[in-house]
Design an enzyme around this catalytic site. Structure first.
Site, PDB file in Angstrom:
ATOM      1  N   PRO A   1       0.841  -1.050   0.002  1.00  0.00           N
ATOM      2  CA  PRO A   1       0.098   0.156   0.095  1.00  0.00           C
ATOM      3  C   PRO A   1       0.983   1.320   0.078  1.00  0.00           C
ATOM      4  CG  PRO A   1      -0.479  -1.577   1.726  1.00  0.00           C
ATOM      5  CD  PRO A   1       0.875  -1.810   1.149  1.00  0.00           C
TER       6      PRO A   1
ATOM      7  N   HIS B   1      -3.830 -13.142   1.137  1.00  0.00           N
ATOM      8  CA  HIS B   1      -3.353 -12.324   2.269  1.00  0.00           C
ATOM      9  C   HIS B   1      -4.343 -12.548   3.462  1.00  0.00           C
ATOM     10  CE1 HIS B   1      -0.298 -10.404  -0.089  1.00  0.00           C
ATOM     11  NE2 HIS B   1       0.480 -10.105   0.801  1.00  0.00           N
TER      12      HIS B   1
END
Length: 358
Positions: free
Chosen positions: A130, A318
């Site tokens: 991110p 994930h």
């Protein structure tokens, strides 16, 4: 040695997620662990510079004993101590992701003995992680629903391959985390975002990416679309980069996001379009949590004092990995129910973690 929990790092996602989650719960649950086959699912298995920095940061915060802390190591022993307070440094000498350092440390820091300040250096906007803007503008509001937050000061951006980004994160401890129910999408209240260029990248790239995003977001018929198009100052970002971060907020408080970085092979209009399509896909199934935030909420749900429920997109690897480690190391119980329209309902009876220092 008999009390050490062995964890296979090749399970499911087979990457850094297992390492981050395992170390986090090791500290919070005061459980010694041995992780083997670290990042076995990657082209270059073992600890890279970013992971080394993350482990060292957690070691310093809780005064842990660690074995196997070197580049390329595929096995690590971690024996945690008490969570401290004060200032701690995490400096990646590469463009390793600062966001992933934050992701690893936040759940530990909020259960510390006092305020914790993280001085972090590395990559702020890099692939396979991110962007820091996503962490502050999309993840943080989702985290705040659990009753915890963090402050963030950005001093310099760092891009691949040089890195060199610098930020400081301030975290105050909490007594407990509240359970969260985010299952009602409501309707769109606004779409927003940031489209940036840096270095020698021309401003038209920012505008093209923004236009590509608006092309898709307009079809969702939001009351407003506000995408800031800008060029980073040379002092903040001397190197070349471009990217976009998008957000969608609903009338029930749900916040969805997506982000992408530009490259020479990708048309900037197409980059904006593809990033907005990620938002559109989450909207199409009525998700209240997007695919990139869902795994980061698993640890908060597991620690919360009560039953949490979030409606999200189909689970990523994930997220499946995060749930696996959470259930392996805590008493938290997760239930995942696939809905007819393609979304998933994640429910969790959290362990009600109490801050032993407050």
């Amino acid at each position: 040695m008999a009390d050490i929990l062995d964890i296979d790092g090749s399970t499911l996602e087979g990457g850094g997620q297992i390492l981050r989650m395992s170390l986090c719960f090791s500290v919070l649950c005061r459980r010694s662990i041995r992780i083997y086959n670290i990042r076995a699912g990657r082209k270059k298995p073992g600890l890279a510079a970013q992971h080394l920095t993350g482990v060292a940061l957690l070691r310093d915060i809780c005064r842990a004993r660690v074995q196997g802390l070197q580049i390329g190591s595929t096995e690590l022993e971690f024996h945690p101590g008490d969570i401290g307070q004060g200032k701690f440094d995490g400096h990646v000498q590469t463009a390793g992701s600062i966001s992933l350092l934050i992701q690893a440390v936040l759940p530990v820091a909020i259960f510390g003995a006092g305020s914790i300040t993280l001085d972090l250096k590395g990559g702020t906007n890099v692939d396979m992680a991110p962007q820091v803007d996503f962490m502050t503008e999309i993840f943080r509001p989702n985290m705040e629903k659990f009753g915890a937050t963090f402050d963030f000061d950005l001093f310099r951006r760092g891009y691949f391959p040089k890195g060199g980004g610098h930020c400081v994160v301030h975290i105050k401890p909490v007594r407990t985390l509240k359970p969260v129910s985010s299952v009602d999408f409501g309707s769109i209240s606004k779409c927003y975002g940031w489209s940036f260029v840096a270095g020698n990248v021309p401003m038209r790239v920012s505008k093209d990416a923004s236009n590509g995003a608006k092309n898709v977001l307009q079809r969702l018929q939001p009351p407003e679309i506000d995408i800031d198009e800008y060029k980073e100052s040379v002092d903040m970002a001397p190197d070349n980069c471009s990217g976009i971060i998008l957000g969608l907020q609903t009338t029930t408080g749900a916040i969805l996001g997506a982000g992408s970085l530009g490259n020479r092979q990708k048309d900037s209009f197409q980059m904006g379009l593809e990033t907005a399509n990620i938002i559109k896909e989450a909207h199409s199934v009525g998700a209240c949590v997007d695919r990139h935030v869902q795994d980061m909420l698993v640890v908060l749900m597991a620690l919360a004092d009560g039953r949490s429920a979030v409606k999200t997109e189909p689970l990523t690897m994930h997220t499946k990995t995060a749930i696996h480690i959470a259930q392996l190391m805590t008493r938290a119980k997760f239930t995942v129910t696939e809905q007819p329209n393609g979304c998933c309902l994640i429910e969790c009876d959290g362990i009600g973690m109490k801050n032993r220092y407050l």
